[in-house]
Design a protein around this motif. Structure first.
Motif, mmCIF file in Angstrom:
data_model
loop_
_atom_site.group_PDB
_atom_site.id
_atom_site.type_symbol
_atom_site.label_atom_id
_atom_site.label_comp_id
_atom_site.label_asym_id
_atom_site.label_seq_id
_atom_site.Cartn_x
_atom_site.Cartn_y
_atom_site.Cartn_z
ATOM 1 N N VAL A 19 1.166 -1.039 -0.065
ATOM 2 C CA VAL A 19 0.010 0.119 0.013
ATOM 3 C C VAL A 19 0.933 1.402 0.245
ATOM 4 N N PRO A 20 1.735 1.472 0.533
ATOM 5 C CA PRO A 20 2.892 2.830 0.639
ATOM 6 C C PRO A 20 3.464 2.996 -0.444
ATOM 7 N N VAL A 21 3.604 1.511 -1.067
ATOM 8 C CA VAL A 21 4.705 1.642 -2.512
ATOM 9 C C VAL A 21 3.589 2.257 -3.326
ATOM 10 N N LEU A 22 2.478 1.993 -3.480
ATOM 11 C CA LEU A 22 1.786 1.767 -4.519
ATOM 12 C C LEU A 22 1.139 3.671 -4.564
ATOM 13 N N LEU A 23 0.976 4.516 -3.258
ATOM 14 C CA LEU A 23 1.063 5.221 -3.306
ATOM 15 C C LEU A 23 1.855 6.605 -2.897
ATOM 16 N N SER A 24 2.884 5.682 -2.542
ATOM 17 C CA SER A 24 3.844 6.450 -2.548
ATOM 18 C C SER A 24 4.240 7.025 -4.511
ATOM 19 N N ARG A 25 4.038 6.277 -4.956
ATOM 20 C CA ARG A 25 4.052 5.793 -7.140
ATOM 21 C C ARG A 25 2.942 6.816 -7.509
ATOM 22 N N ALA A 26 1.726 6.967 -6.914
ATOM 23 C CA ALA A 26 0.559 7.582 -7.364
ATOM 24 C C ALA A 26 0.854 8.935 -7.877
ATOM 25 N N LYS A 27 -0.093 9.203 -8.833
ATOM 26 C CA LYS A 27 -0.036 10.541 -8.860
ATOM 27 C C LYS A 27 -1.189 11.598 -9.023
ATOM 28 N N TRP A 28 -2.085 10.907 -8.376
ATOM 29 C CA TRP A 28 -3.665 11.405 -7.444
ATOM 30 C C TRP A 28 -3.033 12.711 -5.986
ATOM 31 N N ALA A 201 6.148 7.164 4.216
ATOM 32 C CA ALA A 201 5.334 8.307 4.619
ATOM 33 C C ALA A 201 6.061 9.679 4.505
ATOM 34 N N ARG A 202 7.276 9.679 5.390
ATOM 35 C CA ARG A 202 8.092 10.847 5.601
ATOM 36 C C ARG A 202 8.299 11.343 4.746
ATOM 37 N N THR A 203 9.202 10.783 3.715
ATOM 38 C CA THR A 203 9.314 11.465 2.181
ATOM 39 C C THR A 203 8.105 11.947 2.016
ATOM 40 N N ALA A 204 7.202 11.237 1.766
ATOM 41 C CA ALA A 204 5.712 12.391 1.245
ATOM 42 C C ALA A 204 5.228 12.983 1.638
ATOM 43 N N VAL A 205 5.249 13.328 3.552
ATOM 44 C CA VAL A 205 3.747 13.699 4.220
ATOM 45 C C VAL A 205 5.169 15.312 3.894
ATOM 46 N N SER A 206 6.923 15.002 3.738
ATOM 47 C CA SER A 206 7.292 16.057 3.332
ATOM 48 C C SER A 206 6.613 16.916 2.405
ATOM 49 N N GLU A 207 6.604 16.410 1.228
ATOM 50 C CA GLU A 207 6.212 17.027 0.195
ATOM 51 C C GLU A 207 4.554 17.246 0.109
ATOM 52 N N GLY A 268 12.847 19.288 13.896
ATOM 53 C CA GLY A 268 10.845 19.473 13.846
ATOM 54 C C GLY A 268 10.325 20.372 12.981
ATOM 55 N N MET A 269 11.683 21.308 12.071
ATOM 56 C CA MET A 269 11.075 22.516 11.629
ATOM 57 C C MET A 269 10.747 21.804 9.664
ATOM 58 N N PRO A 270 9.548 22.765 9.807
ATOM 59 C CA PRO A 270 9.155 22.022 8.769
ATOM 60 C C PRO A 270 10.884 22.407 6.745
ATOM 61 N N GLN A 271 10.354 21.851 6.134
ATOM 62 C CA GLN A 271 11.664 22.679 5.529
ATOM 63 C C GLN A 271 11.277 22.358 3.755
ATOM 64 N N GLU A 272 12.338 22.961 2.897
ATOM 65 C CA GLU A 272 11.676 23.099 1.115
ATOM 66 C C GLU A 272 11.813 22.025 0.842
ATOM 67 N N VAL A 273 10.468 21.402 0.287
ATOM 68 C CA VAL A 273 10.884 20.568 -0.815
ATOM 69 C C VAL A 273 10.321 20.646 -1.831
ATOM 70 N N VAL A 274 11.487 20.941 -3.058
ATOM 71 C CA VAL A 274 11.619 21.321 -4.436
ATOM 72 C C VAL A 274 11.159 20.420 -5.533
ATOM 73 N N ASN A 275 10.555 19.974 -5.933
ATOM 74 C CA ASN A 275 10.356 18.739 -6.990
ATOM 75 C C ASN A 275 9.609 19.348 -7.895
ATOM 76 N N SER A 276 9.901 18.178 -9.145
ATOM 77 C CA SER A 276 8.776 18.609 -10.690
ATOM 78 C C SER A 276 7.571 18.787 -10.028
ATOM 79 N N ARG A 277 6.975 17.621 -9.454
ATOM 80 C CA ARG A 277 5.695 17.454 -8.605
ATOM 81 C C ARG A 277 4.902 19.126 -8.226
ATOM 82 N N ARG A 278 5.944 19.307 -7.331
ATOM 83 C CA ARG A 278 5.360 20.660 -6.515
ATOM 84 C C ARG A 278 5.347 21.942 -7.238
ATOM 85 N N LEU A 279 5.934 22.172 -8.748
ATOM 86 C CA LEU A 279 7.096 23.399 -9.687
ATOM 87 C C LEU A 279 5.306 23.187 -10.554
ATOM 88 N N THR A 280 5.351 21.363 -11.185
ATOM 89 C CA THR A 280 3.789 21.512 -11.873
ATOM 90 C C THR A 280 2.322 21.791 -11.568
#
Length: 286
Positions: A19-28, A201-207, A268-280
């Motif tokens: 489930v987490p693998v599929l969720l991390s690869r999903a586009k929605w 989850a940690r990577t996805a939640v940061s994004e 525990g401070m929010p940090q900038e996660v800049v990638n193609s999905r966010r810019l798109t």
């Protein structure tokens, strides 16, 4: 009870890997970040409950059905399941407490550093300005008083509308209490670092936190101003000091009062996660 334990065990296994693998690869999730955030929280919460619950249910089986107590192997296995579930539950709780304590100490130390090196600003409520020539902005969550930190370089580089976009983005982190999400998922990762769910989850939640903050900022500022502000910070982040740099470079950053991404994550401070999905998302925002 065996059926209930089997069902919970199957759910726990599913939420630990496929489930987490599929969720991390999903586009929605890029289109519905709030829903995706809820999904990741559900994966973590339900996964933990079913993982512990499966062991407790199986372990209690011989005690409920006393006819099974004559089976030595089953009783031994049930005792092991009970011990594992209790240990896992205590481990998760203790890790959460220790993570909260460590993050709290880091934040207090950084607040003390800001008190010495920064100066108040009237740009936004509870805003501070640090003597840093590069465009830097971040927030420091707090139970009583949260802070928005801006650098002199950012104020001198960006226009007033772009600064407002940065402030709105950082304020969204604070009002939406993203620090609590960081605490939960960081604790989860530290308690079970071998579990794919925790790492993904940690990577996805940061994004997703950055996407949610962008959406909140776009309700107050224009897309163009937010993109220009983001572009300015990207130019800095591409050349910022890495953990492998020498002690003099790290000391210079500490004197300026600006934590790098690793230090910000550790506090525990929010940090900038800049990638193609966010810019798109920002480019396609209406």
């Amino acid at each position: 009870m065996l059926l209930a334990a089997s069902i919970m065990g199957a759910i726990a296994v599913a939420l630990a890997w496929p489930v987490p693998v599929l969720l991390s690869r999903a586009k929605w999730p890029s289109r519905f970040p709030a829903l995706a955030m809820v999904a990741w929280q559900a994966v973590g919460l339900i996964g933990g409950i079913t993982m512990i619950g499966a062991g407790l249910t199986f372990g209690a089986w011989p005690f409920v059905n006393r006819s099974l107590q004559s089976n030595v192997w089953l009783v031994t296995l049930s005792h092991f399941a009970l011990a594992f579930s209790v240990f896992l539950g205590l481990h998760l709780i203790l890790t959460l407490v220790m993570t909260w304590f460590r993050i709290s100490r880091k934040r207090v130390r950084h607040r003390n550093l800001l008190a010495l090196l920064s100066e108040p600003s009237d740009i936004a409520p509870n805003a501070l300005v640090i003597p840093h020539d590069s465009p830097v902005a971040y927030c420091v969550p707090g139970s009583s008083r949260s802070l928005t930190v801006l650098s002199r370089g950012l104020i001198s580089t960006l226009s007033s509308n772009e600064i407002a976009a940065v402030v709105a983005h950082e304020r969204a982190h604070l009002t939406q209490r993203h620090d609590l999400l960081i605490l939960a998922f960081e604790s989860w990762h530290r308690s079970l670092p071998w579990l794919p769910t925790a790492r993904l989850a940690r990577t996805a939640v940061s994004e997703l936190m950055e996407m949610l903050a962008d959406d909140a900022a776009l309700r107050e500022v224009s897309r163009t101003d937010l993109l220009r502000a983001l572009a300015a910070t990207i130019q800095y982040s591409d050349g910022q000091i890495s953990p492998e740099d020498d002690d003099a470079a790290r000391l210079e950053r500490s004197i300026a009062g600006h934590p790098n991404s690793a230090e910000r994550d550790d506090a525990g401070m929010p940090q900038e996660v800049v990638n193609s999905r966010r810019l798109t998302r920002l480019l396609n925002a209406s």
